[in-house]
Design an enzyme around this catalytic site. Sequence first.
Site, PDB file in Angstrom:
ATOM      1  CE  LYS A 187      39.329  83.676   6.333  1.00 25.17           C
ATOM      2  NZ  LYS A 187      39.841  82.557   5.537  1.00 25.17           N
TER       3      LYS A 187
ATOM      4  CG  HIS B 104      33.564  78.911   4.189  1.00 23.94           C
ATOM      5  ND1 HIS B 104      34.819  79.356   4.434  1.00 23.94           N
ATOM      6  CD2 HIS B 104      33.655  77.553   4.195  1.00 23.94           C
ATOM      7  CE1 HIS B 104      35.643  78.326   4.570  1.00 23.94           C
ATOM      8  NE2 HIS B 104      34.958  77.213   4.434  1.00 23.94           N
TER       9      HIS B 104
ATOM     10  CG  HIS C  76      36.895  79.573   9.339  1.00 19.04           C
ATOM     11  ND1 HIS C  76      35.963  80.399   8.750  1.00 19.04           N
ATOM     12  CD2 HIS C  76      37.794  79.292   8.365  1.00 19.04           C
ATOM     13  CE1 HIS C  76      36.300  80.606   7.488  1.00 19.04           C
ATOM     14  NE2 HIS C  76      37.403  79.950   7.227  1.00 19.04           N
TER      15      HIS C  76
ATOM     16  CE  LYS D 102      32.944  74.341   6.820  1.00 20.66           C
ATOM     17  NZ  LYS D 102      33.261  73.632   5.603  1.00 20.66           N
TER      18      LYS D 102
ATOM     19  CE  LYS E 200      45.918  76.249   4.956  1.00 20.18           C
ATOM     20  NZ  LYS E 200      44.513  75.946   4.704  1.00 20.18           N
TER      21      LYS E 200
ATOM     22  CG  ASP F 174      43.648  81.092   6.233  1.00 18.79           C
ATOM     23  OD1 ASP F 174      43.003  81.811   5.446  1.00 18.79           O
ATOM     24  OD2 ASP F 174      43.768  79.851   6.081  1.00 18.79           O
TER      25      ASP F 174
ATOM     26  NE  ARG G 172      43.130  93.009 -12.707  1.00 18.03           N
ATOM     27  CZ  ARG G 172      44.168  92.970 -11.883  1.00 18.03           C
ATOM     28  NH1 ARG G 172      44.860  94.060 -11.644  1.00 18.03           N
ATOM     29  NH2 ARG G 172      44.538  91.868 -11.293  1.00 18.03           N
TER      30      ARG G 172
HETATM   31  C1  BG6 Z   1      39.368  79.184   4.321  1.00 19.93           C
HETATM   32  C2  BG6 Z   1      40.835  79.312   4.563  1.00 19.93           C
HETATM   33  O1  BG6 Z   1      38.677  80.256   4.887  1.00 19.93           O
HETATM   34  O2  BG6 Z   1      38.913  77.966   4.897  1.00 19.93           O
HETATM   35  C3  BG6 Z   1      41.583  78.132   3.981  1.00 19.93           C
HETATM   36  O3  BG6 Z   1      41.304  80.517   3.956  1.00 19.93           O
HETATM   37  C4  BG6 Z   1      41.019  76.837   4.504  1.00 19.93           C
HETATM   38  O4  BG6 Z   1      42.968  78.212   4.261  1.00 19.93           O
HETATM   39  C5  BG6 Z   1      39.504  76.804   4.347  1.00 19.93           C
HETATM   40  O5  BG6 Z   1      41.609  75.778   3.782  1.00 19.93           O
HETATM   41  C6  BG6 Z   1      38.904  75.598   5.052  1.00 19.93           C
HETATM   42  O6  BG6 Z   1      37.549  75.497   4.726  1.00 19.93           O
HETATM   43  P1  BG6 Z   1      36.803  74.095   4.707  1.00 19.93           P
HETATM   44  O7  BG6 Z   1      35.388  74.445   4.385  1.00 19.93           O
HETATM   45  O8  BG6 Z   1      37.473  73.252   3.668  1.00 19.93           O
HETATM   46  O9  BG6 Z   1      36.971  73.517   6.076  1.00 19.93           O
END
Ligand code: BG6
Length: 497
Positions: free
Chosen positions: A149, A179, A241, A183, A339, A236, A50
Amino acid sequence: MAQIIPVPPFDCVVFGATGDLTLRKLMPALYYRFRDRQIPEGARIIAAARSDFTDEAYRNHVAEAARQHVAKSDWDDATAADFLARVSYVQLDGSSPDRWTGLNDLLGQEPDRVRVFYMATSPDLYGPICRNIRANDLASEGSRVVLEKPIGHDLASAKSINDQVGEIFSERQTFRIDHYLGKETVQNLLALRFANSIFERLWNADVIDHVQITVAETVGVESRAGYYDHSGALRDMVQNHLLQLLCMTAMESPISLSADSVRDEKLKVLRALRPIAPHEIGAVTVRGQYTQGAVEGRAVAGYAADLGRQSHTETFVAIKAEVRSWRWGGVPFYLRTGKRLADKLSEVVVVFRKLPFSIFPREVAELSPNKLVMRLQPHEGIHLEMMTKDPGPGGLRLRPARLNISFEEAFKTRYPDSYERLLMDAVRGNTTLFMRRDEVEAAWQWVEPIIEAWGEAPETPKPYPAGSWGPTSAIALIERDGRTWHEDFTQEEEFKR
Ligand code: BG6
């Protein structure tokens, strides 16, 4: 170096082009692919957002951000300038029907190209943006849509997003990103399990006692507190993951590497997860929230201070999961993520059963079970913990030692970021490393009762000091079963060697 397969010229339209994901991940990933000559002559990256930018101003903005996320030794001004020449900017709110002319004109110049529409926006915009793509007649046979996601915040919203996107793009054209699947080390789980004969015979409840999956982060919620507070660690990290890691560890051998064969097997694992009933929520799950503490030698604030108010959102989760199948019956999968933990570390640990009987007297050895540790990050590698004779005279004493492969040492190559692989797979049309609709929905189906039970439980997340390994109840979760978390990082140096 592995041969890099070129792709035909394509157009990649990124919605949400001024956001954190685009600047921190997508643009650096595209820069690397360009540097490695995988982005062909004529390919175009069209950034849409935007804000009011000229092409030139946007390119400068990207260059400034990308420099911080590309290793200094990999950044080259001339290459960056060539790369940025492929990037153009259109001012557009993708969810509104207005102002699509600029994008229409650009894409109209190359009507037959593969088009990748990348949604780096909030998920509630995926449906409206897709509808506008169709209204402007931009979705061709060769188009794909990439969805970041989280796909929704529960099963119903995930279904609704999938339905809306599905009206315009078929499943074959839909690329749902997790993602972690991009990896290298996660893909290596496939290689480890299905390209070696020694593990398959051991990969079951007869030999394996339990599995631990840890994704620990030292970062807090940083600038994402607004998003995170509505999400929490379960949505999250676990819903996507950690469950994907569990699938890669637990799935049966697919009949081939085709996208659906792999995804069919993962889906079976998700569907075999034992649902967690409300009455057992306190026994098999733990949620925590960080309070102030110290991480990597630095004092840090607690979650409430990061957010600016009190909240019951969890920043840590531990769960004892079970896969109901002949292979895995009775083998717990302990998952944990959080975290502001003591270390940044992701690993899958397969812990084998104890010996049925030991010929070694207790004085010479406290026998510890064999462990296969698959270290996903950092210091990627695999090691097998085994008992060995302590060298030297004075009798037969035993101690654990490691059979160690450090990928850094073995391959001496840069590990590409997962977005590099996933972006190019989307261009090629290969969906293997993306989540299929039924997978996403099956994962929500398992997670949702946990969210509901937490919502109704009187307890709030357990506090844990930043820089620790989470609340003590997470330790109790596994120790109640006579097991311990794999936290022997004293030999961390070995991973680096
Ligand atoms: C993301 C989460 O999908 O993955 C984040 O939303 C997280 O909160 C991140 O920090 C971790 O990814 P990586 O590749 O750093 O382990």
